[in-house]
Design a protein around this motif. Structure first.
Motif, PDB file in Angstrom:
ATOM      1  N   PHE A 181       3.993  69.452  86.229  1.00 51.63           N
ATOM      2  CA  PHE A 181       4.131  70.229  87.462  1.00 51.63           C
ATOM      3  C   PHE A 181       5.089  69.525  88.411  1.00 51.63           C
ATOM      4  CE2 PHE A 181      -0.004  70.587  85.554  1.00 51.63           C
ATOM      5  CZ  PHE A 181      -0.219  71.957  85.482  1.00 51.63           C
ATOM      6  N   VAL A 182       5.840  70.320  89.148  1.00 48.85           N
ATOM      7  CA  VAL A 182       6.743  69.781  90.166  1.00 48.85           C
ATOM      8  C   VAL A 182       6.384  70.463  91.483  1.00 48.85           C
ATOM      9  CG1 VAL A 182       9.117  69.380  90.864  1.00 48.85           C
ATOM     10  CG2 VAL A 182       8.545  69.521  88.425  1.00 48.85           C
ATOM     11  N   ILE A 183       5.788  69.696  92.389  1.00 44.85           N
ATOM     12  CA  ILE A 183       5.340  70.238  93.670  1.00 44.85           C
ATOM     13  C   ILE A 183       6.280  69.749  94.766  1.00 44.85           C
ATOM     14  CG2 ILE A 183       3.445  70.355  95.342  1.00 44.85           C
ATOM     15  CD1 ILE A 183       1.503  69.946  93.032  1.00 44.85           C
ATOM     16  N   ASN A 184       7.138  70.661  95.234  1.00 45.74           N
ATOM     17  CA  ASN A 184       8.171  70.303  96.223  1.00 45.74           C
ATOM     18  C   ASN A 184       8.903  69.025  95.830  1.00 45.74           C
ATOM     19  OD1 ASN A 184       7.379  72.573  97.671  1.00 45.74           O
ATOM     20  ND2 ASN A 184       7.262  71.500  99.621  1.00 45.74           N
ATOM     21  N   GLY A 185       9.255  68.943  94.548  1.00 45.92           N
ATOM     22  CA  GLY A 185      10.019  67.802  94.050  1.00 45.92           C
ATOM     23  C   GLY A 185       9.186  66.669  93.489  1.00 45.92           C
ATOM     24  N   GLU A 186       7.886  66.652  93.753  1.00 43.62           N
ATOM     25  CA  GLU A 186       7.004  65.594  93.252  1.00 43.62           C
ATOM     26  C   GLU A 186       6.475  65.975  91.872  1.00 43.62           C
ATOM     27  OE1 GLU A 186       2.620  63.590  94.273  1.00 43.62           O
ATOM     28  OE2 GLU A 186       3.661  64.828  95.768  1.00 43.62           O
ATOM     29  N   ILE A 188       4.042  65.800  88.703  1.00 41.90           N
ATOM     30  CA  ILE A 188       2.679  65.467  88.294  1.00 41.90           C
ATOM     31  C   ILE A 188       2.549  65.820  86.818  1.00 41.90           C
ATOM     32  CG2 ILE A 188       0.228  66.014  88.565  1.00 41.90           C
ATOM     33  CD1 ILE A 188       0.769  66.626  91.484  1.00 41.90           C
ATOM     34  N   VAL A 189       2.208  64.838  86.009  1.00 37.92           N
ATOM     35  CA  VAL A 189       2.147  65.028  84.562  1.00 37.92           C
ATOM     36  C   VAL A 189       0.704  65.214  84.115  1.00 37.92           C
ATOM     37  CG1 VAL A 189       2.679  64.017  82.314  1.00 37.92           C
ATOM     38  CG2 VAL A 189       4.213  63.615  84.256  1.00 37.92           C
ATOM     39  N   GLY A 190       0.458  66.256  83.364  1.00 38.26           N
ATOM     40  CA  GLY A 190      -0.849  66.467  82.745  1.00 38.26           C
ATOM     41  C   GLY A 190      -1.797  67.321  83.568  1.00 38.26           C
ATOM     42  N   ASN A 191      -2.903  67.675  82.921  1.00 37.96           N
ATOM     43  CA  ASN A 191      -3.955  68.466  83.559  1.00 37.96           C
ATOM     44  C   ASN A 191      -4.828  67.543  84.400  1.00 37.96           C
ATOM     45  OD1 ASN A 191      -5.784  70.510  84.217  1.00 37.96           O
ATOM     46  ND2 ASN A 191      -6.948  70.237  82.315  1.00 37.96           N
ATOM     47  N   GLN A 192      -4.320  67.185  85.554  1.00 37.98           N
ATOM     48  CA  GLN A 192      -5.006  66.235  86.430  1.00 37.98           C
ATOM     49  C   GLN A 192      -6.201  66.888  87.131  1.00 37.98           C
ATOM     50  OE1 GLN A 192      -4.199  63.025  86.458  1.00 37.98           O
ATOM     51  NE2 GLN A 192      -2.462  63.334  85.097  1.00 37.98           N
ATOM     52  N   SER A 193      -6.908  66.107  87.897  1.00 35.72           N
ATOM     53  CA  SER A 193      -8.064  66.623  88.622  1.00 35.72           C
ATOM     54  C   SER A 193      -7.625  67.624  89.680  1.00 35.72           C
ATOM     55  CB  SER A 193      -8.823  65.479  89.297  1.00 35.72           C
ATOM     56  OG  SER A 193      -8.035  64.912  90.330  1.00 35.72           O
ATOM     57  N   LEU A 194      -8.536  68.495  90.056  1.00 33.96           N
ATOM     58  CA  LEU A 194      -8.238  69.464  91.105  1.00 33.96           C
ATOM     59  C   LEU A 194      -7.857  68.744  92.390  1.00 33.96           C
ATOM     60  CD1 LEU A 194      -8.182  72.424  92.005  1.00 33.96           C
ATOM     61  CD2 LEU A 194     -10.615  72.219  92.563  1.00 33.96           C
ATOM     62  N   GLU A 195      -8.505  67.625  92.648  1.00 38.30           N
ATOM     63  CA  GLU A 195      -8.224  66.863  93.867  1.00 38.30           C
ATOM     64  C   GLU A 195      -6.784  66.346  93.889  1.00 38.30           C
ATOM     65  OE1 GLU A 195     -12.352  67.388  93.327  1.00 38.30           O
ATOM     66  OE2 GLU A 195     -10.903  66.459  91.944  1.00 38.30           O
ATOM     67  N   THR A 196      -6.261  65.968  92.720  1.00 39.34           N
ATOM     68  CA  THR A 196      -4.882  65.485  92.639  1.00 39.34           C
ATOM     69  C   THR A 196      -3.900  66.575  93.057  1.00 39.34           C
ATOM     70  OG1 THR A 196      -5.404  63.898  90.892  1.00 39.34           O
ATOM     71  CG2 THR A 196      -3.096  64.578  91.099  1.00 39.34           C
ATOM     72  N   PHE A 197      -4.128  67.797  92.553  1.00 40.23           N
ATOM     73  CA  PHE A 197      -3.253  68.909  92.922  1.00 40.23           C
ATOM     74  C   PHE A 197      -3.399  69.249  94.408  1.00 40.23           C
ATOM     75  CE2 PHE A 197      -3.782  69.691  88.317  1.00 40.23           C
ATOM     76  CZ  PHE A 197      -2.449  69.696  87.944  1.00 40.23           C
ATOM     77  N   GLU A 198      -4.630  69.268  94.888  1.00 43.46           N
ATOM     78  CA  GLU A 198      -4.866  69.610  96.290  1.00 43.46           C
ATOM     79  C   GLU A 198      -4.220  68.588  97.221  1.00 43.46           C
ATOM     80  OE1 GLU A 198      -9.066  72.095  96.094  1.00 43.46           O
ATOM     81  OE2 GLU A 198      -9.118  69.928  96.386  1.00 43.46           O
ATOM     82  N   GLU A 199      -4.328  67.317  96.888  1.00 44.31           N
ATOM     83  CA  GLU A 199      -3.730  66.275  97.730  1.00 44.31           C
ATOM     84  C   GLU A 199      -2.214  66.431  97.799  1.00 44.31           C
ATOM     85  OE1 GLU A 199      -4.981  62.526  96.193  1.00 44.31           O
ATOM     86  OE2 GLU A 199      -7.095  62.816  96.755  1.00 44.31           O
ATOM     87  N   ALA A 200      -1.595  66.733  96.654  1.00 41.75           N
ATOM     88  CA  ALA A 200      -0.144  66.907  96.641  1.00 41.75           C
ATOM     89  C   ALA A 200       0.272  68.124  97.465  1.00 41.75           C
ATOM     90  CB  ALA A 200       0.351  67.050  95.200  1.00 41.75           C
ATOM     91  N   ILE A 201      -0.465  69.212  97.345  1.00 39.09           N
ATOM     92  CA  ILE A 201      -0.137  70.412  98.099  1.00 39.09           C
ATOM     93  C   ILE A 201      -0.333  70.199  99.586  1.00 39.09           C
ATOM     94  CG2 ILE A 201      -0.830  72.818  98.528  1.00 39.09           C
ATOM     95  CD1 ILE A 201      -1.592  72.907  95.479  1.00 39.09           C
ATOM     96  N   GLU A 202      -1.472  69.599  99.948  1.00 41.21           N
ATOM     97  CA  GLU A 202      -1.771  69.353 101.357  1.00 41.21           C
ATOM     98  C   GLU A 202      -0.739  68.442 102.002  1.00 41.21           C
ATOM     99  OE1 GLU A 202      -3.962  70.668 103.283  1.00 41.21           O
ATOM    100  OE2 GLU A 202      -5.220  71.765 101.861  1.00 41.21           O
ATOM    101  N   LYS A 203      -0.272  67.467 101.219  1.00 37.34           N
ATOM    102  CA  LYS A 203       0.733  66.536 101.741  1.00 37.34           C
ATOM    103  C   LYS A 203       2.000  67.285 102.161  1.00 37.34           C
ATOM    104  CE  LYS A 203       2.652  63.829  98.752  1.00 37.34           C
ATOM    105  NZ  LYS A 203       2.795  62.695  97.797  1.00 37.34           N
ATOM    106  N   HIS A 204       2.388  68.256 101.364  1.00 37.51           N
ATOM    107  CA  HIS A 204       3.611  68.999 101.666  1.00 37.51           C
ATOM    108  C   HIS A 204       3.375  70.100 102.694  1.00 37.51           C
ATOM    109  CE1 HIS A 204       6.061  66.918  98.752  1.00 37.51           C
ATOM    110  NE2 HIS A 204       5.109  67.053  97.854  1.00 37.51           N
TER     111      HIS A 204
END
Length: 206
Positions: A181-186, A188-204
């Motif tokens: 996954f590429v979240i605003n340029g960041e 993230i490799v693999g099916n990570q935890s929901l918290e990992t995705f949420e933290e990346a989204i919230e950061k942006h």
């Protein structure tokens, strides 16, 4: 799962009647290659956060993401206008490429439904004795006739476009596995935890 049960489940997920031919719901005209390769975006195209998903339809980790994480992300971020998700193909095998081609040849309004179905039923169609026949039947239930399916599979420009999508992902983001996954340029490799995705989204978002 018996094949009839598989197709009944597929029909339910696609929101169509469990019949061999969809009649008036069927796609009237095949898509051009350009339209088939157009970006498939889930959510508001003006959402402040963009997540690009690179996946293969025969990848079990991708299927797990779609079953476990995506529904929550859609509810919390996509449906509230905060996140848009772009689906990009990164097939690792022939069946993964065929599934991606079929989904892109189908009615764009049903693209994400096709992807959801192909991931949810991955174990059944990808590991059946006749996986290509299973794809044909899934296509029919989603409005893609067998004739259009066969034409889609013979579209070398479409296949080359999908392979270029994969090559571009390698060149731009150094992708070597799915899902990535590429979240605003960041990245993230693999099916990570929901918290990992949420933290990346919230950061942006902040």
């Amino acid at each position: 799962m018996r094949i009839s049960a598989l197709f009944a489940a597929v029909a339910l997920a696609l929101g169509v009647s469990f019949t061999p031919v969809l009649g008036p719901q069927a796609q009237a005209e095949p898509l051009s290659t350009e339209d088939a390769l157009a970006e498939r975006v889930m959510g508001d195209v003006t959402a402040p956060v963009e997540m690009i998903e690179y996946s293969s339809l025969t990848c079990p980790h991708c299927a797990a993401f779609h079953a476990e994480k995506l529904p929550e992300l859609k509810k919390k971020y996509v449906e509230t206008g905060k996140l848009r998700i772009i689906q990009r193909d990164f097939p690792f095998d022939r069946l993964g490429a065929m599934g991606a081609m079929m989904a892109r040849c189908a009615n764009p309004m049903r693209y994400h439904q096709f992807i959801d179905v192909l991931f949810k039923q991955q174990d059944q169609w990808a590991h059946s004795q006749d996986p290509v026949g299973a794809l044909v039947q899934i296509g029919k239930l989603g409005g893609l006739s067998e004739k259009d399916f066969q034409a889609c599979m013979k579209n070398e420009d479409l296949l080359n476009g999908i392979l270029k999508m994969r090559q571009d992902g390698v060149a731009e983001y150094d992708i070597s596995s799915t899902p990535t996954f590429v979240i605003n340029g960041e990245v993230i490799v693999g099916n990570q935890s929901l918290e990992t995705f949420e933290e990346a989204i919230e950061k942006h978002l902040n």
